[in-house]
Design a protein around this motif. Structure first.
Motif, mmCIF file in Angstrom:
data_model
loop_
_atom_site.group_PDB
_atom_site.id
_atom_site.type_symbol
_atom_site.label_atom_id
_atom_site.label_comp_id
_atom_site.label_asym_id
_atom_site.label_seq_id
_atom_site.Cartn_x
_atom_site.Cartn_y
_atom_site.Cartn_z
ATOM 1 N N THR A 201 0.811 -1.219 0.000
ATOM 2 C CA THR A 201 0.000 0.000 0.000
ATOM 3 C C THR A 201 0.844 1.270 0.000
ATOM 4 O OG1 THR A 201 -0.194 -0.188 2.408
ATOM 5 C CG2 THR A 201 -1.993 -1.082 1.077
ATOM 6 N N SER A 202 1.973 1.265 0.719
ATOM 7 C CA SER A 202 2.767 2.499 0.841
ATOM 8 C C SER A 202 3.842 2.630 -0.219
ATOM 9 C CB SER A 202 3.414 2.581 2.227
ATOM 10 O OG SER A 202 4.292 1.489 2.429
ATOM 11 N N GLU A 203 4.484 1.503 -0.608
ATOM 12 C CA GLU A 203 5.604 1.565 -1.528
ATOM 13 C C GLU A 203 5.204 1.209 -2.964
ATOM 14 O OE1 GLU A 203 8.446 2.760 -0.569
ATOM 15 O OE2 GLU A 203 7.865 2.878 1.552
ATOM 16 N N VAL A 204 4.527 0.066 -3.130
ATOM 17 C CA VAL A 204 4.188 -0.392 -4.482
ATOM 18 C C VAL A 204 3.013 0.402 -5.042
ATOM 19 C CG1 VAL A 204 3.524 -2.383 -5.889
ATOM 20 C CG2 VAL A 204 5.065 -2.682 -3.943
ATOM 21 N N LEU A 205 1.909 0.466 -4.294
ATOM 22 C CA LEU A 205 0.751 1.237 -4.741
ATOM 23 C C LEU A 205 1.020 2.729 -4.642
ATOM 24 C CD1 LEU A 205 -2.163 0.908 -5.752
ATOM 25 C CD2 LEU A 205 -2.911 0.907 -3.377
ATOM 26 N N GLY A 206 1.633 3.152 -3.562
ATOM 27 C CA GLY A 206 2.003 4.551 -3.403
ATOM 28 C C GLY A 206 0.873 5.417 -2.895
ATOM 29 N N GLU A 207 1.227 6.625 -2.500
ATOM 30 C CA GLU A 207 0.246 7.547 -1.923
ATOM 31 C C GLU A 207 -0.852 7.900 -2.921
ATOM 32 O OE1 GLU A 207 0.145 12.030 0.119
ATOM 33 O OE2 GLU A 207 2.059 11.019 -0.246
ATOM 34 N N VAL A 208 -0.454 8.132 -4.185
ATOM 35 C CA VAL A 208 -1.443 8.500 -5.203
ATOM 36 C C VAL A 208 -2.378 7.332 -5.479
ATOM 37 C CG1 VAL A 208 -1.763 9.200 -7.607
ATOM 38 C CG2 VAL A 208 0.081 10.204 -6.248
ATOM 39 N N GLY A 209 -1.817 6.119 -5.598
ATOM 40 C CA GLY A 209 -2.648 4.955 -5.861
ATOM 41 C C GLY A 209 -3.587 4.635 -4.722
ATOM 42 N N LEU A 210 -3.103 4.753 -3.471
ATOM 43 C CA LEU A 210 -3.950 4.463 -2.315
ATOM 44 C C LEU A 210 -5.069 5.483 -2.182
ATOM 45 C CD1 LEU A 210 -4.559 2.790 0.201
ATOM 46 C CD2 LEU A 210 -2.891 4.180 1.451
ATOM 47 N N ALA A 211 -4.807 6.727 -2.541
ATOM 48 C CA ALA A 211 -5.801 7.784 -2.373
ATOM 49 C C ALA A 211 -7.061 7.535 -3.195
ATOM 50 C CB ALA A 211 -5.192 9.137 -2.743
ATOM 51 N N ARG A 212 -6.946 6.776 -4.280
ATOM 52 C CA ARG A 212 -8.128 6.517 -5.117
ATOM 53 C C ARG A 212 -8.656 5.102 -4.923
ATOM 54 N NH1 ARG A 212 -6.168 4.567 -10.653
ATOM 55 N NH2 ARG A 212 -8.027 5.540 -11.511
ATOM 56 N N SER A 213 -8.205 4.420 -3.861
ATOM 57 C CA SER A 213 -8.516 3.001 -3.701
ATOM 58 C C SER A 213 -9.190 2.702 -2.368
ATOM 59 C CB SER A 213 -7.237 2.155 -3.786
ATOM 60 O OG SER A 213 -6.532 2.413 -4.981
ATOM 61 N N VAL A 214 -9.978 1.632 -2.360
ATOM 62 C CA VAL A 214 -10.422 0.975 -1.137
ATOM 63 C C VAL A 214 -9.720 -0.373 -1.111
ATOM 64 C CG1 VAL A 214 -12.354 0.053 0.189
ATOM 65 C CG2 VAL A 214 -12.678 2.089 -1.240
ATOM 66 N N VAL A 215 -8.930 -0.630 -0.079
ATOM 67 C CA VAL A 215 -8.162 -1.872 0.021
ATOM 68 C C VAL A 215 -8.832 -2.778 1.050
ATOM 69 C CG1 VAL A 215 -5.927 -2.914 0.545
ATOM 70 C CG2 VAL A 215 -6.026 -0.683 -0.597
ATOM 71 N N VAL A 216 -9.204 -3.988 0.622
ATOM 72 C CA VAL A 216 -9.786 -4.996 1.508
ATOM 73 C C VAL A 216 -8.728 -6.085 1.709
ATOM 74 C CG1 VAL A 216 -11.683 -6.600 1.892
ATOM 75 C CG2 VAL A 216 -12.067 -4.513 0.553
ATOM 76 N N ALA A 217 -8.303 -6.296 2.936
ATOM 77 C CA ALA A 217 -7.157 -7.171 3.194
ATOM 78 C C ALA A 217 -7.512 -8.311 4.133
ATOM 79 C CB ALA A 217 -6.000 -6.361 3.773
ATOM 80 N N ALA A 218 -6.989 -9.488 3.821
ATOM 81 C CA ALA A 218 -7.035 -10.657 4.705
ATOM 82 C C ALA A 218 -5.672 -11.324 4.614
ATOM 83 C CB ALA A 218 -8.135 -11.622 4.276
ATOM 84 N N THR A 219 -4.921 -11.329 5.698
ATOM 85 C CA THR A 219 -3.543 -11.808 5.662
ATOM 86 C C THR A 219 -3.483 -13.335 5.703
ATOM 87 O OG1 THR A 219 -3.415 -11.498 8.063
ATOM 88 C CG2 THR A 219 -2.592 -9.718 6.679
ATOM 89 N N SER A 220 -2.290 -13.868 5.402
ATOM 90 C CA SER A 220 -2.124 -15.310 5.221
ATOM 91 C C SER A 220 -2.377 -16.110 6.494
ATOM 92 C CB SER A 220 -0.713 -15.597 4.700
ATOM 93 O OG SER A 220 0.266 -15.123 5.617
ATOM 94 N N ASP A 221 -2.229 -15.483 7.669
ATOM 95 C CA ASP A 221 -2.405 -16.211 8.922
ATOM 96 C C ASP A 221 -3.864 -16.296 9.350
ATOM 97 O OD1 ASP A 221 -2.262 -13.376 9.311
ATOM 98 O OD2 ASP A 221 -2.204 -13.728 11.476
ATOM 99 N N GLN A 222 -4.761 -15.649 8.640
ATOM 100 C CA GLN A 222 -6.157 -15.602 9.056
ATOM 101 C C GLN A 222 -6.927 -16.823 8.548
ATOM 102 O OE1 GLN A 222 -6.969 -11.424 7.724
ATOM 103 N NE2 GLN A 222 -7.603 -11.141 9.844
#
Length: 436
Positions: A201-222
């Motif tokens: 979210t911070s490095e690959v997608l970046g601030e501009v990419g995150l600003a226009r996105s809704v990110v739904v996350a479920a990590t591998s341990d869940q």
């Protein structure tokens, strides 16, 4: 600050009474419950014990028992432990969710309060009526040379990105998320490693990419329940924006992990295994999710969807890859050999297909695409002889031309950041005719 209507809606979510049952069997990751009777439904949540309670979800029912999978380990549970039936909290998106990171139940993961709307959306929804859907729309500029020429992405299209681990899949998806024109972007990160969520979210997608996105996350341990639900939640949020008339770019990474989660749930519920241990309902899960994307009905927007599929050992015939390829409007194959020689994105153009062609390109552009494919086919057919030093220049004019053109063409397919399809096709034309 919330008004009275918002507060009233929040209070209405809390039940006035709850059904109570008891554990009758405890297994590894699942439990059987008696006493819930006809009140329980598949998909309902349960709370087992207290201090702290273990949460689970009902996955199968018979007249005597409700079988549930738990979100946490079952250690410490005992027969006759009380079990409370909880209603699933509704998912109530708002436009202000853009720029936020949420979990599969719509709770914030970024440490900030998340406002909710007054209208709920169905997480496991049905697709729009097939006869009422509009046709695919105009071509979209992604900034990725191969996608803007050979493999065009159009509005409302659903494509798959098929890749093994470590070949640049996440970087390509982030490039598409940042540059593809859309009113909203929804990303489902299913089964990602915990540390990679922040990095993506911070490095690959970046601030501009995150600003226009809704990110739904479920990590591998869940729990697999949460991983599967994350894909459904992301689609439901995308449908919410689509129904408002927006063009939504939906990216699911990855559909394979969602299918693996479904496999574990279905086997626990008693479904027989087939297709390399995948249950028969896996096909319905994949096609049902894919059909929810695409062009909307008249008066709605569109969902342009990109689903990533993990292919171990580049096996495009493994069950999830095979089922997914059959229900999408194209597939983009990332090849490990291309990545290992340093060309990113490592798109294998010859093995990739966009079913938006030929309509998505002009006759002149289609002619360039066909010419480029012929050059690639000629070079790859002769590559063993070329690499072994067995081919003598001048023997075949077509092979000589392919040898001269291929380095520039290969470099072109690794280009990103272009200003659109017009620039991309001009560059492709130059690669095919370097002497002009």
């Amino acid at each position: 600050m919330k008004n009275l209507n918002d507060i009233t809606a929040e209070i209405a979510k809390f039940p006035c009474k709850q059904r109570v049952g008891a554990l009758s069997a405890v297994r590894s990751g699942s439990v059987d419950v008696v006493g819930l009777g006809p009140r329980a439904r598949v998909g309902d949540l349960i709370r087992i014990g207290a201090d702290p309670a273990i949460v689970g979800e009902v996955v199968a029912l018979d007249r005597a028992h409700a079988r549930a999978m738990t979100f946490q380990d079952c250690a410490g549970l005992a027969i006759n432990t009380p079990v409370w039936l909880d209603p699933v909290q509704p998912l109530c998106p708002l436009p202000t969710w853009q720029g936020r990171i949420i979990d599969a139940f719509g709770n914030p993961l970024d440490g900030r309060p998340l406002p909710t709307g007054q209208t709920s959306v169905a997480v496991n929804n049905r697709p729009p009526a097939a006869a009422g859907r509009r046709a695919l729309g105009a071509r979209l500029d992604t900034g990725v040379a191969a996608l803007d020429t050979m493999l065009p992405l159009v509005r409302g299209q659903r494509i798959g990105v098929f890749a093994g681990s470590g070949v640049g899949k996440s970087t390509l998806l982030a490039e598409i998320a940042r540059r593809t024109p859309a009113d909203r972007v929804v990303l489902a990160l299913v089964g990602e490693r915990g540390r990679e969520l922040g990095h993506f979210t911070s490095e690959v997608l970046g601030e501009v990419g995150l600003a226009r996105s809704v990110v739904v996350a479920a990590t591998s341990d869940q729990s697999p329940l949460i991983k599967r639900r994350a894909g459904w939640t992301a689609m439901a949020v995308a449908e919410y924006f689509r129904d408002q008339g927006d063009h939504v770019l939906l990216i699911v990474d990855s559909l394979t992990r969602m299918a693996e989660a479904h496999r574990e749930i279905a086997l626990t519920a008693g479904e027989p295994a087939s297709l390399r241990a995948y249950p028969p309902s896996t096909g319905g899960l994949i096609s049902g999710l894919a059909e929810r994307a695409g062009p909307g009905a008249l008066g709605q927007g569109d969902i342009t969807a990109v689903f990533s599929v993990l292919v171990a050992g580049s096996d495009m015939d493994e069950p999830v890859a095979d089922m997914t390829r059959g229900v999408l409007d194209g597939h983009v194959v990332l090849e490990r050999e291309i990545a290992e020689r340093g060309r990113f994105p490592a798109i294998d153009v010859r093995r990739s297909v966009s079913r938006s062609l030929p309509e998505a390109a002009t006759p002149a552009e289609n002619a360039l695409i066909q010419e480029a494919r012929q050059v690639l086919a000629t070079y790859e057919a002769a590559a063993p002889m070329i690499m072994a030093g067995l081919y003598a220049g001048g023997t075949d004019p077509e092979i000589d031309r392919a040898i001269a053109i291929w380095p520039g063409l290969d470099a072109f397919f690794g280009t990103t950041g272009l200003l659109g399809a017009a620039q991309a096709f001009d560059t492709l034309k130059t690669c095919l005719n370097p002497q002009r």
